[in-house]
Design a protein around this motif. Structure first.
Motif, PDB file in Angstrom:
ATOM      1  N   THR A  33       3.029   3.653  -2.596  1.00  0.00           N
ATOM      2  CA  THR A  33       3.738   2.587  -1.937  1.00  0.00           C
ATOM      3  C   THR A  33       5.296   3.073  -2.054  1.00  0.00           C
ATOM      4  OG1 THR A  33       3.498   1.451  -4.315  1.00  0.00           O
ATOM      5  CG2 THR A  33       2.382   0.511  -1.999  1.00  0.00           C
ATOM      6  N   VAL A  34       5.777   3.574  -3.307  1.00  0.00           N
ATOM      7  CA  VAL A  34       7.044   3.888  -3.525  1.00  0.00           C
ATOM      8  C   VAL A  34       7.541   4.907  -2.597  1.00  0.00           C
ATOM      9  CG1 VAL A  34       8.641   5.032  -5.186  1.00  0.00           C
ATOM     10  CG2 VAL A  34       6.929   3.689  -6.177  1.00  0.00           C
ATOM     11  N   ALA A  37       7.815   3.540   0.734  1.00  0.00           N
ATOM     12  CA  ALA A  37       9.132   2.771   0.931  1.00  0.00           C
ATOM     13  C   ALA A  37      10.366   3.804   1.117  1.00  0.00           C
ATOM     14  CB  ALA A  37       9.227   1.827  -0.355  1.00  0.00           C
ATOM     15  N   ARG A  38      10.370   4.842   0.475  1.00  0.00           N
ATOM     16  CA  ARG A  38      11.293   6.009   0.395  1.00  0.00           C
ATOM     17  C   ARG A  38      11.401   6.518   1.885  1.00  0.00           C
ATOM     18  NH1 ARG A  38      10.084   8.416  -5.205  1.00  0.00           N
ATOM     19  NH2 ARG A  38      11.449   6.937  -6.504  1.00  0.00           N
ATOM     20  N   THR A  41      12.816   3.999   4.162  1.00  0.00           N
ATOM     21  CA  THR A  41      14.485   3.889   4.052  1.00  0.00           C
ATOM     22  C   THR A  41      15.267   5.165   4.821  1.00  0.00           C
ATOM     23  OG1 THR A  41      13.997   2.581   2.069  1.00  0.00           O
ATOM     24  CG2 THR A  41      16.216   3.422   2.538  1.00  0.00           C
ATOM     25  N   ASP A  92      28.412  13.447  -1.465  1.00  0.00           N
ATOM     26  CA  ASP A  92      28.295  12.139  -2.231  1.00  0.00           C
ATOM     27  C   ASP A  92      29.449  11.186  -2.101  1.00  0.00           C
ATOM     28  OD1 ASP A  92      25.502  11.561  -3.146  1.00  0.00           O
ATOM     29  OD2 ASP A  92      25.806  13.334  -4.328  1.00  0.00           O
ATOM     30  N   ARG A 109      18.072  13.004  -0.800  1.00  0.00           N
ATOM     31  CA  ARG A 109      17.227  12.516  -1.910  1.00  0.00           C
ATOM     32  C   ARG A 109      15.934  11.991  -1.775  1.00  0.00           C
ATOM     33  NH1 ARG A 109      22.633  11.361  -3.860  1.00  0.00           N
ATOM     34  NH2 ARG A 109      23.202  12.944  -5.303  1.00  0.00           N
TER      35      ARG A 109
ATOM     36  N   SER B  43      14.588   5.463 -11.063  1.00  0.00           N
ATOM     37  CA  SER B  43      15.052   4.617 -10.023  1.00  0.00           C
ATOM     38  C   SER B  43      14.454   3.139 -10.252  1.00  0.00           C
ATOM     39  CB  SER B  43      15.242   5.050  -8.848  1.00  0.00           C
ATOM     40  OG  SER B  43      13.789   5.492  -8.388  1.00  0.00           O
ATOM     41  N   GLU B  45      13.080   1.437  -8.232  1.00  0.00           N
ATOM     42  CA  GLU B  45      11.798   1.216  -7.267  1.00  0.00           C
ATOM     43  C   GLU B  45      10.519   1.660  -8.076  1.00  0.00           C
ATOM     44  OE1 GLU B  45      14.272   3.045  -6.274  1.00  0.00           O
ATOM     45  OE2 GLU B  45      13.394   5.094  -5.247  1.00  0.00           O
ATOM     46  N   GLU B  46      10.773   2.878  -9.000  1.00  0.00           N
ATOM     47  CA  GLU B  46       9.765   3.369  -9.715  1.00  0.00           C
ATOM     48  C   GLU B  46       9.315   2.323 -10.928  1.00  0.00           C
ATOM     49  OE1 GLU B  46       9.959   7.703 -10.749  1.00  0.00           O
ATOM     50  OE2 GLU B  46      11.981   7.387  -9.611  1.00  0.00           O
ATOM     51  N   HIS B  49       7.282  -0.088  -9.409  1.00  0.00           N
ATOM     52  CA  HIS B  49       5.996   0.344  -8.999  1.00  0.00           C
ATOM     53  C   HIS B  49       5.239   0.094 -10.385  1.00  0.00           C
ATOM     54  CE1 HIS B  49       2.840   2.846  -7.362  1.00  0.00           C
ATOM     55  NE2 HIS B  49       3.111   3.601  -8.314  1.00  0.00           N
ATOM     56  N   ASN B  71       5.751  -5.916  -3.605  1.00  0.00           N
ATOM     57  CA  ASN B  71       6.045  -4.454  -2.807  1.00  0.00           C
ATOM     58  C   ASN B  71       7.415  -4.768  -2.000  1.00  0.00           C
ATOM     59  OD1 ASN B  71       3.995  -2.854  -3.360  1.00  0.00           O
ATOM     60  ND2 ASN B  71       2.694  -3.962  -1.880  1.00  0.00           N
ATOM     61  N   LEU B  74      10.406  -3.962  -4.396  1.00  0.00           N
ATOM     62  CA  LEU B  74      10.270  -2.761  -4.271  1.00  0.00           C
ATOM     63  C   LEU B  74      11.251  -1.986  -3.229  1.00  0.00           C
ATOM     64  CD1 LEU B  74       7.352  -0.277  -5.384  1.00  0.00           C
ATOM     65  CD2 LEU B  74       8.707   0.255  -3.517  1.00  0.00           C
ATOM     66  N   GLU B  75      10.489  -2.367  -1.890  1.00  0.00           N
ATOM     67  CA  GLU B  75      11.346  -1.870  -0.840  1.00  0.00           C
ATOM     68  C   GLU B  75      13.022  -2.276  -0.947  1.00  0.00           C
ATOM     69  OE1 GLU B  75       9.112  -0.758   1.557  1.00  0.00           O
ATOM     70  OE2 GLU B  75      10.512   0.090   2.819  1.00  0.00           O
ATOM     71  N   ILE B  78      15.122   0.280  -3.030  1.00  0.00           N
ATOM     72  CA  ILE B  78      15.538   1.596  -2.797  1.00  0.00           C
ATOM     73  C   ILE B  78      16.775   2.018  -2.615  1.00  0.00           C
ATOM     74  CG2 ILE B  78      15.118   3.105  -0.991  1.00  0.00           C
ATOM     75  CD1 ILE B  78      12.428   2.821  -1.908  1.00  0.00           C
ATOM     76  N   SER B  79      17.681   1.045  -2.039  1.00  0.00           N
ATOM     77  CA  SER B  79      19.003   1.533  -1.949  1.00  0.00           C
ATOM     78  C   SER B  79      19.599   1.660  -3.490  1.00  0.00           C
ATOM     79  CB  SER B  79      19.860   0.702  -1.024  1.00  0.00           C
ATOM     80  OG  SER B  79      19.378   1.085   0.149  1.00  0.00           O
ATOM     81  N   LEU B  82      18.942   4.768  -4.924  1.00  0.00           N
ATOM     82  CA  LEU B  82      19.932   5.828  -4.328  1.00  0.00           C
ATOM     83  C   LEU B  82      21.291   5.649  -4.897  1.00  0.00           C
ATOM     84  CD1 LEU B  82      19.139   5.930  -0.478  1.00  0.00           C
ATOM     85  CD2 LEU B  82      18.483   7.786  -2.371  1.00  0.00           C
ATOM     86  N   GLN B  85      21.500   7.374  -8.087  1.00  0.00           N
ATOM     87  CA  GLN B  85      21.341   8.776  -8.375  1.00  0.00           C
ATOM     88  C   GLN B  85      22.716   9.404  -8.166  1.00  0.00           C
ATOM     89  OE1 GLN B  85      18.072  10.741  -6.324  1.00  0.00           O
ATOM     90  NE2 GLN B  85      16.836   9.193  -6.773  1.00  0.00           N
ATOM     91  N   GLU B  86      23.110   8.602  -6.865  1.00  0.00           N
ATOM     92  CA  GLU B  86      24.581   9.051  -6.444  1.00  0.00           C
ATOM     93  C   GLU B  86      25.603   8.987  -7.721  1.00  0.00           C
ATOM     94  OE1 GLU B  86      26.755   8.706  -2.232  1.00  0.00           O
ATOM     95  OE2 GLU B  86      27.166   6.978  -3.607  1.00  0.00           O
ATOM     96  N   PHE B  89      25.381  11.731 -10.044  1.00  0.00           N
ATOM     97  CA  PHE B  89      26.001  12.973  -9.591  1.00  0.00           C
ATOM     98  C   PHE B  89      27.427  12.837  -9.706  1.00  0.00           C
ATOM     99  CE2 PHE B  89      27.266  15.675  -6.361  1.00  0.00           C
ATOM    100  CZ  PHE B  89      26.501  16.751  -6.276  1.00  0.00           C
TER     101      PHE B  89
END
Lengths: 133, 336
Positions: A33-34, A37-38, A41, A92, A109, B43, B45-46, B49, B71, B74-75, B78-79, B82, B85-86, B89
């Protein structure tokens, strides 16, 4: 596998269609599922770029079978204006600072493999692969 | 308490414990789990999960709507993942940049270093503190066999790296001038040409050059639009502005600078500064001139170096330890 390979992107609702098709393919391939979703996206992001900057284009899907692994390849292509400075859009903070979303670094990513080809005045093609874990 | 492990088993255990006991301890552990996840770049979403999986194991009959709604969550996350992570970095990139600037600042320090000279009959104090890492102010002492003392003080309008680069240029131009060229007006005229030829017209440099002659007990000086300094009359306890007119460096190709001479009496002080001193801000207003001079007066009885440091510390505290501009202050007292 019966495979409808592509979704044309002409209007915003087509982004949803591309997500839907990509998710179906990802499910069939056994992504969790993860990762589903990725992938969805990432597809959104690519399709949205087409819709916003090129006006029209398409998002296609391919299953990749290798000896040791299987993956889903997403190919987003358009004949729009192209990207003048790829390094810049891959940086980024470039698109996110403008509030446009995850941007191409985000797609990179979310996926395992990312390739971009763009020519100023001719168009852009982006290929991204996610491997089933 | 045991160290938190970052895995599904552990999360499931914590979740179960909480569902059974509603215990604050489990929530505290969840907080630790959350911090650890950020550290390991896990992240959101993990984590969701993991939560869904743990919930399904604890409640195999989980209603479909609950499962679907998770779910959905979770969706929606996601952003955020991200962005995390950004962020991670960009933070690393920032650290790399900062250390690069620190190296440059260090190099600048070495390049622009000046030795505070020991001259018989003079007590000299000098301090220069950049607002950011790199200094756009510059001072330099030039000594000669005849015991005269040259004092250069310059300020690039603006701060940070561009200002610092321009300062290095001033320093090297001055080094290249012939040794017998010591007249303040001549030095400023030469530097004006260098700046006019080499620096972007939008960048201005102000400068003061003074020459103290111990034999004649005179101080000759000229100014290129620099913040005026002060002459302190020790006997009367009053300040007098050191007036000198002149265009900022680089404004025109040929600029002439008028040179002035003052006689210096024993016990009196010459106070030179940059606008980072006089334009100290208190909230949204500048410190008034009289307030500023009162501060100088409070410290001027001290040895010159203690005095400049005392004044700096006073204004640093006044501005909540956050300088808005580079700060340079020089005090020279004639002792005998």
């Amino acid at each position: 596998m019966d495979f409808k390979p592509c979704v044309n992107i002409n209007k915003e609702l087509d982004i949803v269609g591309a997500r839907q098709l990509g998710r179906t393919r990802a499910k069939e391939l056994g992504f969790g599922t993860v990762d589903q979703a990725r992938i969805a996206t990432a597809i959104s992001e690519l399709a949205r770029n087409i819709y916003l900057y090129a006006g029209k284009g398409k998002v296609c899907f391919e299953v990749i079978d290798q000896l040791d692994k299987q993956g889903l390849k997403v190919v987003a292509s358009d004949e729009g204006p192209g990207i003048r400075d790829i390094s810049q859009v891959m940086q980024d903070g470039y698109s996110t600072s403008g509030g446009l979303g995850a941007g191409l670094p985000g797609v990179k990513r979310l996926m395992d493999h990312f390739e971009i080809h763009s020519e100023w005045g001719k168009g852009t093609e982006i290929q991204a692969i996610k491997w089933v874990r | 308490m045991k160290a938190i492990k970052l895995d599904l088993d552990n999360y499931r255990k914590l979740l179960k414990e909480y569902l059974l006991t509603k215990d604050e301890r489990a929530l505290y552990q969840a907080e630790q789990f959350s911090k650890l996840s950020v550290q390991h770049n896990i992240s959101p979403e993990e984590i969701i999960h993991v939560h869904i999986e743990a919930l399904k194991e604890l409640y195999p009959e989980l209603p479909r709507e609950i499962n679907d709604s998770l779910n959905f969550l979770l969706e929606a996350m996601i952003s955020y993942g991200l962005a995390l992570q950004e962020n991670h970095f960009l933070r690393e990139k920032q650290l790399a940049l900062e250390s690069e600037i620190a190296v440059a600042a260090n190099m600048q320090k070495t390049l622009l270093s000046t030795v505070k000279p020991c001259i018989k009959g003079l007590d000299i104090g000098a301090i220069s503190v950049p607002a950011n890492q790199m200094n756009g102010d510059y001072y330099h002492f030039v000594t000669d066999k005849d015991d005269t003392l040259g004092i250069a003080l310059a300020d690039v309008i603006g701060k940070g790296i561009p200002a610092a680069l321009a300062m290095s240029m001033i320093k090297y131009s001055m080094d290249s001038f012939p040794e017998n060229q010591r007249e303040p007006s001549v030095i400023l005229e030469s530097l004006n040409r260098v700046v006019e030829r080499n620096v972007d017209p939008s960048m201005f440099i102000t400068m003061f050059y003074g020459l103290y002659n111990p034999e004649h007990e005179t101080f000759s000086y000229a100014s290129a639009g620099h913040e005026p300094g002060f002459y302190y009359h020790a006997a009367k306890g009053t300040f007098e502005e050191i007036k000198a007119k002149g265009l900022v460096l680089g404004a025109t190709e040929h600029a002439n600078y008028q040179q002035f001479v003052s006689h210096i009496r024993t016990g009196d002080c010459i106070i030179l500064l940059t606008d980072g001193v006089t334009e100290c801000r208190l909230g949204d207003r500048f410190v008034e001139r009289d307030e500023f001079l009162q501060v100088i007066k409070d410290y001027i009885h001290l040895p010159a170096q203690d005095a400049v440091e005392g004044v700096y510390k006073y204004f640093e505290r006044l501005q909540d330890f956050h300088l808005r501009d580079d700060f340079t202050l020089i005090i020279i007292r004639k002792e005998v």
